[in-house]
Scaffold this active site. Sequence first.
Site, PDB file in Angstrom:
ATOM      1  CB  SER A   8     -85.142  56.060   0.501  1.00 26.95           C
ATOM      2  OG  SER A   8     -84.528  57.249   0.030  1.00 26.95           O
ATOM      3  CG  HIS A  33     -89.000  55.959  -1.722  1.00 26.93           C
ATOM      4  ND1 HIS A  33     -90.348  56.214  -1.809  1.00 26.93           N
ATOM      5  CD2 HIS A  33     -88.448  57.094  -1.217  1.00 26.93           C
ATOM      6  CE1 HIS A  33     -90.610  57.437  -1.373  1.00 26.93           C
ATOM      7  NE2 HIS A  33     -89.468  58.003  -1.006  1.00 26.93           N
ATOM      8  CG  ASP A  35     -86.511  60.193  -1.379  1.00 26.08           C
ATOM      9  OD1 ASP A  35     -87.744  60.355  -1.280  1.00 26.08           O
ATOM     10  OD2 ASP A  35     -85.859  59.441  -0.630  1.00 26.08           O
ATOM     11  CG  MET A  37     -85.013  65.711  -2.572  1.00 25.36           C
ATOM     12  SD  MET A  37     -84.025  65.761  -1.078  1.00 25.36           S
ATOM     13  CE  MET A  37     -84.605  64.271  -0.250  1.00 25.36           C
ATOM     14  CG  HIS A  66     -91.230  61.365  -2.093  1.00 26.76           C
ATOM     15  ND1 HIS A  66     -90.640  61.309  -0.846  1.00 26.76           N
ATOM     16  CD2 HIS A  66     -92.085  62.413  -2.062  1.00 26.76           C
ATOM     17  CE1 HIS A  66     -91.136  62.273  -0.091  1.00 26.76           C
ATOM     18  NE2 HIS A  66     -91.996  62.968  -0.802  1.00 26.76           N
ATOM     19  CG  MET A  68     -89.847  65.539  -1.618  1.00 26.42           C
ATOM     20  SD  MET A  68     -88.531  64.842  -0.613  1.00 26.42           S
ATOM     21  CE  MET A  68     -88.080  63.459  -1.657  1.00 26.42           C
ATOM     22  CG  MET A 137     -93.635  63.656   3.626  1.00 27.66           C
ATOM     23  SD  MET A 137     -92.493  62.408   2.997  1.00 27.66           S
ATOM     24  CE  MET A 137     -90.958  62.838   3.835  1.00 27.66           C
ATOM     25  N   GLY A 142     -86.351  66.497   2.694  1.00 30.06           N
ATOM     26  CA  GLY A 142     -85.139  67.165   2.218  1.00 30.06           C
ATOM     27  C   GLY A 142     -83.885  66.361   2.478  1.00 30.06           C
ATOM     28  CG  PHE A 143     -81.491  67.051   4.448  1.00 30.60           C
ATOM     29  CD1 PHE A 143     -80.387  67.227   3.611  1.00 30.60           C
ATOM     30  CD2 PHE A 143     -82.281  68.150   4.753  1.00 30.60           C
ATOM     31  CE1 PHE A 143     -80.075  68.488   3.102  1.00 30.60           C
ATOM     32  CE2 PHE A 143     -81.977  69.413   4.251  1.00 30.60           C
ATOM     33  CZ  PHE A 143     -80.870  69.584   3.422  1.00 30.60           C
ATOM     34  N   GLY A 144     -82.103  62.578   4.325  1.00 31.01           N
ATOM     35  CA  GLY A 144     -82.214  61.302   5.030  1.00 31.01           C
ATOM     36  C   GLY A 144     -81.638  61.454   6.432  1.00 31.01           C
ATOM     37  N   GLY A 145     -81.858  60.444   7.242  1.00 32.32           N
ATOM     38  CA  GLY A 145     -81.214  60.402   8.557  1.00 32.32           C
ATOM     39  C   GLY A 145     -81.820  61.299   9.616  1.00 32.32           C
ATOM     40  CG  ASP A 175     -90.195  58.953   2.914  1.00 32.66           C
ATOM     41  OD1 ASP A 175     -89.127  58.678   3.484  1.00 32.66           O
ATOM     42  OD2 ASP A 175     -90.257  59.470   1.777  1.00 32.66           O
ATOM     43  N   GLY A 176     -89.559  58.615   6.517  1.00 33.08           N
ATOM     44  CA  GLY A 176     -88.754  59.503   7.344  1.00 33.08           C
ATOM     45  C   GLY A 176     -88.548  58.947   8.743  1.00 33.08           C
ATOM     46  N   GLY A 177     -87.316  58.564   9.033  1.00 40.40           N
ATOM     47  CA  GLY A 177     -87.002  58.095  10.383  1.00 40.40           C
ATOM     48  C   GLY A 177     -87.589  56.741  10.725  1.00 40.40           C
ATOM     49  N   GLY A 197     -84.284  54.684   4.447  1.00 44.79           N
ATOM     50  CA  GLY A 197     -82.973  54.957   3.875  1.00 44.79           C
ATOM     51  C   GLY A 197     -81.883  54.498   4.831  1.00 44.79           C
TER      52      GLY A 197
HETATM   53  C1  DX5 Z   1     -86.806  62.501   3.085  1.00 48.38           C
HETATM   54  C2  DX5 Z   1     -86.994  61.458   2.015  1.00 48.38           C
HETATM   55  C3  DX5 Z   1     -86.874  60.088   2.508  1.00 48.38           C
HETATM   56  C4  DX5 Z   1     -85.532  59.724   3.088  1.00 48.38           C
HETATM   57  C5  DX5 Z   1     -85.755  58.799   4.252  1.00 48.38           C
HETATM   58  O1  DX5 Z   1     -86.929  63.755   2.540  1.00 48.38           O
HETATM   59  O2  DX5 Z   1     -88.250  61.583   1.405  1.00 48.38           O
HETATM   60  O3  DX5 Z   1     -87.301  59.105   1.570  1.00 48.38           O
HETATM   61  O4  DX5 Z   1     -84.668  59.105   2.168  1.00 48.38           O
HETATM   62  O5  DX5 Z   1     -84.548  58.572   4.856  1.00 48.38           O
HETATM   63  P1  DX5 Z   1     -84.419  57.981   6.337  1.00 48.38           P
HETATM   64  O6  DX5 Z   1     -85.025  56.616   6.294  1.00 48.38           O
HETATM   65  O7  DX5 Z   1     -82.947  57.988   6.545  1.00 48.38           O
HETATM   66  O8  DX5 Z   1     -85.161  58.913   7.242  1.00 48.38           O
HETATM   67 ZN    ZN Z   2     -89.142  59.840   0.082  1.00 44.73          ZN
END
Ligand code: DX5
Ligand code: ZN
Length: 219
Positions: A8, A33, A35, A37, A66, A68, A137, A142-145, A175-177, A197
Amino acid sequence: MKPIIAPSILSADLANLERDVRLCEEAGADVIHVDVMDGSFVPNLTFGPGVVAACRRVTTLPIDVHLMMVNPEKHLEAFAKAGADVLTVHYETCPHIHRVLQTICELGVKPGITFNPGTPITPLKYLAGVFDQVLIMSVNPGFGGQKFIEACEQKLRDTAALLDEIGSEAIIQVDGGVDADNIARLFAAGARNFVAGTAIFGHPGGISAGVASLREALG
Ligand code: DX5
Ligand code: ZN
């Protein structure tokens, strides 16, 4: 099928996006990927079709977008023209989800549908044949990490069972974590496409070590 690794670019160095996308490709990633937003459906603001077009110019990998955003139907054509290979919309933002997925297909793009962690997947039952990818999901978008929400592992299993029941061969994406510690059990639960990500761009050894660590963890 071979697991798909989808970095991502939300976590890329945006001042060096071309370099990072090329490094992902060289590292053996399968998909890029992106994202999108909108600051409305999710609190954060990120990319539009221009960034998809920029990625398209520097990689031959498929681009997985993706969305959002509210009213994604207004922007499908622009993202398709920009070079998206997959367009994934949120069930929560589409009261006319069947029509939106059909429109994506008519644009010559693979349709994807996604569900937030708290949204049931039962609508899939009535959408067989109009989606190629289901994104589960595993964080609130909304956020990475963010930390992987554990209940989503069971949701992956439930999704795999439901797809089986309706005779769908759609790919399950998560997707996510996602990281090297949980990716093998997510594969076992039915996921085949892994968005990451932080685990890739935040890897202390760099992008190539990040992709390799996920592949190694998958065995
Ligand atoms: C979250 C995004 C993800 C995000 C994942 O809203 O859709 O694609 O970049 O990031 P990590 O892998 O850091 O959770
Ligand atoms: Zn995503």
